[in-house]
Structure formats: structure tokens, C-alpha cells
Design an enzyme around this catalytic site. Structure first.
Site, mmCIF file in Angstrom:
data_model
loop_
_atom_site.group_PDB
_atom_site.id
_atom_site.type_symbol
_atom_site.label_atom_id
_atom_site.label_comp_id
_atom_site.label_asym_id
_atom_site.label_seq_id
_atom_site.Cartn_x
_atom_site.Cartn_y
_atom_site.Cartn_z
ATOM 1 N N GLY A 247 -53.154 6.010 18.603
ATOM 2 C CA GLY A 247 -53.583 5.946 19.773
ATOM 3 C C GLY A 247 -55.222 5.829 19.499
ATOM 4 N NE ARG B 97 -48.256 3.064 25.055
ATOM 5 C CZ ARG B 97 -48.008 3.643 26.246
ATOM 6 N NH1 ARG B 97 -46.567 3.805 26.072
ATOM 7 N NH2 ARG B 97 -48.380 3.967 27.288
ATOM 8 C CE LYS C 140 -52.908 17.546 23.314
ATOM 9 N NZ LYS C 140 -52.727 16.552 22.151
ATOM 10 C CE1 TYR D 128 -53.109 16.412 26.482
ATOM 11 C CE2 TYR D 128 -54.422 18.348 27.328
ATOM 12 C CZ TYR D 128 -54.327 17.167 26.582
ATOM 13 O OH TYR D 128 -55.323 17.021 25.780
ATOM 14 N N GLY E 39 -58.115 4.781 22.440
ATOM 15 C CA GLY E 39 -58.545 5.703 23.324
ATOM 16 C C GLY E 39 -60.026 6.391 23.276
ATOM 17 C CD GLN E 40 -63.733 10.538 25.818
ATOM 18 O OE1 GLN E 40 -62.647 11.216 26.214
ATOM 19 N NE2 GLN E 40 -65.015 10.901 26.132
ATOM 20 C CG ASP F 47 -44.251 3.826 21.577
ATOM 21 O OD1 ASP F 47 -44.061 4.962 21.231
ATOM 22 O OD2 ASP F 47 -44.399 3.251 22.864
HETATM 23 N N1 LIG Z 1 -61.016 13.326 25.348
HETATM 24 C C1 LIG Z 1 -60.704 14.889 25.467
HETATM 25 O O1 LIG Z 1 -61.658 15.176 26.103
HETATM 26 C C2 LIG Z 1 -59.772 15.539 24.858
HETATM 27 C C3 LIG Z 1 -59.986 16.930 24.826
HETATM 28 C C4 LIG Z 1 -58.916 17.492 24.174
HETATM 29 C C5 LIG Z 1 -58.083 17.117 23.461
HETATM 30 N N2 LIG Z 1 -58.245 15.825 23.204
HETATM 31 C C6 LIG Z 1 -56.976 15.308 22.406
HETATM 32 O O2 LIG Z 1 -57.469 14.214 21.560
HETATM 33 C C7 LIG Z 1 -56.578 12.982 21.332
HETATM 34 C C8 LIG Z 1 -57.179 11.673 21.579
HETATM 35 O O3 LIG Z 1 -57.666 12.057 22.881
HETATM 36 P P1 LIG Z 1 -58.614 10.713 23.854
HETATM 37 O O4 LIG Z 1 -59.361 11.192 24.530
HETATM 38 O O5 LIG Z 1 -58.884 9.834 22.701
HETATM 39 O O6 LIG Z 1 -57.277 10.144 24.856
HETATM 40 P P2 LIG Z 1 -57.016 8.753 25.227
HETATM 41 O O7 LIG Z 1 -56.128 8.948 26.573
HETATM 42 O O8 LIG Z 1 -58.593 8.124 25.836
HETATM 43 O O9 LIG Z 1 -56.475 7.979 24.264
HETATM 44 C C9 LIG Z 1 -54.667 7.999 23.990
HETATM 45 C C10 LIG Z 1 -54.659 6.779 23.257
HETATM 46 O O10 LIG Z 1 -53.313 6.814 22.976
HETATM 47 C C11 LIG Z 1 -52.576 5.767 23.411
HETATM 48 N N3 LIG Z 1 -51.092 6.114 23.380
HETATM 49 C C12 LIG Z 1 -50.352 6.487 24.677
HETATM 50 N N4 LIG Z 1 -49.017 6.342 24.556
HETATM 51 C C13 LIG Z 1 -48.993 6.043 23.263
HETATM 52 C C14 LIG Z 1 -47.854 5.795 22.347
HETATM 53 N N5 LIG Z 1 -46.461 5.882 22.973
HETATM 54 N N6 LIG Z 1 -47.855 5.156 21.252
HETATM 55 C C15 LIG Z 1 -49.203 4.831 20.872
HETATM 56 N N7 LIG Z 1 -50.259 5.258 21.302
HETATM 57 C C16 LIG Z 1 -50.349 5.507 22.607
HETATM 58 C C17 LIG Z 1 -53.315 5.258 24.619
HETATM 59 O O11 LIG Z 1 -53.126 3.841 24.843
HETATM 60 C C18 LIG Z 1 -54.561 5.562 24.477
HETATM 61 O O12 LIG Z 1 -55.389 4.508 23.688
HETATM 62 C C19 LIG Z 1 -55.148 13.411 22.213
HETATM 63 O O13 LIG Z 1 -54.404 14.107 21.408
HETATM 64 C C20 LIG Z 1 -55.946 14.315 23.210
HETATM 65 O O14 LIG Z 1 -54.890 15.383 23.764
HETATM 66 C C21 LIG Z 1 -58.896 14.954 23.827
#
Ligand SMILES: NC(=O)c1ccc[n+]([C@@H]2O[C@H](COP(=O)([O-])OP(=O)(O)OC[C@H]3O[C@@H](n4cnc5c(N)ncnc54)[C@H](O)[C@@H]3O)[C@@H](O)[C@H]2O)c1
Length: 318
Positions: free
Chosen positions: A8, A35, A147, A143, A11-12, A53
Site C-alpha cells: 500500500g 495496487r 485493527k 476498520y 497511500g497518504q 494486491d
Molecule cells: N493516515 C492516517 O491518518 C492513519 C491513521 C491511523 C492508521 N493509519 C494506518 O496506516 C496505514 C497506511 O494508511 P494511509 O493513510 O497511507 O492509507 P491510504 O488509504 O492513504 O493508503 C492505503 C493504500 O493501500 C492501497 N490498497 C488498498 N487495497 C489494497 C490491496 N488489496 N492491495 C494492495 N494495496 C491496497 C491503496 O491503494 C492505498 O494506496 C493503514 O494501515 C492505516 O490503517 C493511517
């Protein structure tokens, strides 16, 4: 040097984590996966990137073997608000995907699995002020359930197989990058709307207090725990936080930069989710066991966000 695989990764958090990892560990030691077929930004910076994935057992194991991976950072997830719209998808990615990664870590005898958790692992029956590291965890979102599952399975594999599982319960993470569909996303969109339109319609009520941290502190906590001495850890999952604030308090601070900024409140289903989460976290276990110490507090965070998002939008704040 160890070799890392990140799931992933676009992501952010990944968008900030990958460049920081390249700098810290070297380009040849970081394999980014996600993905999407291609990530132009990663291509530009010559990042090793593969489409994966997380539910794909064969694909994951092939990459681990091909690159001789030591450590997985498992960031792929469906976040809270998106999960409530499609619980079956969240189950499939967050629970089945996590299990695939956990089993691959065990079977191939990897050195460590780091998988972020969230404040969403807590629920309405948790003490919501100054929430302790180890307390009641009965979340009411898919969610959050996923976790808790990941934390407990990671801890179980640690006891049963000595698998080196580590996890951080991130609060809302703030950066100029687009957030991924969570409940704390308001605290990013508010800056975009304040700078673009001087107006924001908030999906949480004015008084919903939530723990948060700036991305640089999120990365700091991640590297600190990844590299912490295992013999000092008595827990595997940790609360981390840097500040707590409400939408009303955030809007008031933004007004110091944009005096004619206006906020209105139209709480939706995310307001209920947010009210079931901690308002503030006790992160003393992280401080004691591996020296957690955040750098950015509320006022400085607002300054950094205004600066970063102005830059992204090409707005001159001076
Ligand atoms: N950003 C926050 O504020 C925050 C807060 C608490 C926890 N988290 C945790 O940190 C981690 C990263 O978060 P984030 O903010 O980057 O999330 P995000 O949603 O921005 O990124 C998640 C990424 O996972 C990818 N993804 C989704 N399904 C997938 C799959 N089947 N196979 C491969 N990739 C897949 C998405 O395309 C995305 O790029 C996550 O576990 C999230 O739960 C984030």
C-alpha cells in the site's frame, strides 16, 4: 543493510514514507508495492515498484524471495469511512490481506513485520480520555475490528512463533497529501478549503476532540519502533500521539492566518465514528519502552500545514 517491502505504498503515509526510506536505507533496499500498475512519481525517482494486491499469496511470496526481503511494512488498508461503506471489502483487504502478509512473514522466516494499527481499534466502552496503552478494545467499525484482529494475531504469532511483530496505533496523520478515506481526513481538507475558498463544511461536529500527529512525527515514530531494541519491548502495539484538538479549535487557529475563513458544521456518519474513538491517548508505554518523543505541537502543525498546502496549490501566503 536490511531489505524492506512496503505494501500500500502509494497511500497518504507511503507517499511520505517511501522517500524517507530511500534516504535512510538506500534505493536498492526498498521495494514499494501497491495496487496501481504504475506510479509516475516513483518511476521518476527510480523507486523499485511492483504491482501487488496484498491478498495475492503467490505474488507476495515471489517478491519476498526475488528481493530477499527481511522486513515488511504493511500499509495496505481500507480506512474507516470507506470501510463503513463497504464492510465486505474492508474484511477482505484488512483481515484476509493481513493474514496473508502475516503467514508469509512466518513461513519465509522474515525478520520483522510492522503493521500500523489505529485509534479506531478502540471503541465507545474504552476510557476515551487519556486512553491507556492496554485497555478495553471493542470497536464498532469494521476498520476498528480489523485493527484489533491484526494486533491480536500479531501478538499471538509473536508468542507462538517468536515472529517479530510491531504495531503503532497512529492517531489522525496530517500532511499535504490526499488522505485515504478516514474520519480524521477533515483536518487535512479544512486547510485545502480554507486556502482555496475560505470556507469549509465540516463532516464532524465542532466539539469532536481527536488525537493527531504531523506526518514527520508519524515517520519518526515508525522508524523509532522499527529500529527499537527487541529486548526492551514488553508490548507489541503502542499508542502514539502528539496533540488533540477539535474542529472548532483548528478553525480558530487557521483564522489567525486567514481571518475571513468560515466553517459550518454538517455532521454525517463520520461524526458518530469519531465520537466512539479516544479524545486523547496515553503514550507513556511508547515513551518508556523505545523513547517516543513527538516534535510538533498544535500551533506549529498548523503553520507547517498552511505552508505545505499553499505550496501545493501554488498560493503565496506572504
Ligand atoms: N493516515 C492516517 O491518518 C492513519 C491513521 C491511523 C492508521 N493509519 C494506518 O496506516 C496505514 C497506511 O494508511 P494511509 O493513510 O497511507 O492509507 P491510504 O488509504 O492513504 O493508503 C492505503 C493504500 O493501500 C492501497 N490498497 C488498498 N487495497 C489494497 C490491496 N488489496 N492491495 C494492495 N494495496 C491496497 C491503496 O491503494 C492505498 O494506496 C493503514 O494501515 C492505516 O490503517 C493511517
Amino acid at each position: 543493510m536490511k531489505k524492506y517491502l512496503v505494501t500500500g505504498s502509494y497511500g497518504q503515509i507511503g507517499q511520505a514514507l517511501i522517500p524517507a526510506m530511500l534516504e535512510r536505507y538506500g534505493k536498492e533496499n526498498v521495494v514499494a508495492t501497491g495496487r496501481k500498475r504504475k506510479i509516475p512519481l516513483f518511476k521518476e525517482h527510480d523507486v523499485i515498484y511492483h504491482r501487488l494486491d496484498v491478498r495475492d499469496q503467490f505474488g507476495l511470496r515471489s517478491l519476498i524471495v526475488e528481493y530477499d526481503i527481511d522486513i515488511i511494512i504493511h500499509n495496505a488498508s481500507v480506512l474507516s469511512a470507506t470501510g463503513e461503506k463497504n464492510p465486505q471489502l474492508a474484511h477482505s483487504i484488512n483481515i484476509e490481506g493481513f493474514y496473508n502478509v502475516l503467514e508469509a512473514t512466518r513461513e519465509l522466516n522474515l525478520e520483522q513485520l510492522f503493521a500500523p494499527s489505529s485509534i479506531a481499534a478502540f471503541g465507545p466502552s474504552t476510557p476515551l480520555e487519556n486512553t491507556p496503552n492496554n485497555t478495553i478494545m471493542r470497536p464498532t467499525t469494521i476498520y476498528g475490528v480489523s485493527k484489533v484482529y491484526s494486533e491480536l494475531m500479531g501478538e499471538y504469532y509473536n508468542q507462538k512463533y517468536e515472529l517479530n511483530f510491531r504495531s503503532l496505533r497512529y492517531p489522525g496523520v496530517l500532511s499535504p497529501d490526499e488522505p485515504g478515506g478516514g474520519t480524521t481526513d477533515y483536518a487535512i481538507w479544512i486547510f485545502y478549503e480554507a486556502l482555496k475558498r475560505k470556507m469549509y463544511k465540516c463532516f464532524l461536529g465542532p466539539d469532536v476532540r481527536l488525537p493527531m500527529m504531523l506526518m514527520s512525527d508519524c515517520l519518526k515514530s515508525t522508524f523509532d519502533l522499527l529500529e527499537a531494541d527487541d529486548s526492551k519491548l514488553t508490548d507489541r502495539s503502542f499508542n502514539v500521539t502528539a496533540m488533540s484538538f477539535t474542529p472548532e479549535e483548528l478553525a480558530a487557529e487557521i483564522k489567525k492566518y486567514i481571518p475571513d475563513f468560515n466553517i459550518v458544521y454538517e455532521p454525517d456518519f463520520r461524526d458518530k465514528i469519531a465520537r466512539s474513538w479516544p479524545q486523547s491517548l496515553d503514550d507513556n508505554e511508547a515513551r518508556k519502552q523505545w523513547g517516543w518523543d513527538p516534535e510538533f505541537k498544535f500551533e506549529k502543525m498548523v503553520e507547517v500545514m498552511i505552508e505545505g498546502i499553499s505550496q501545493k496549490l501554488g498560493i503565496d501566503q506572504k
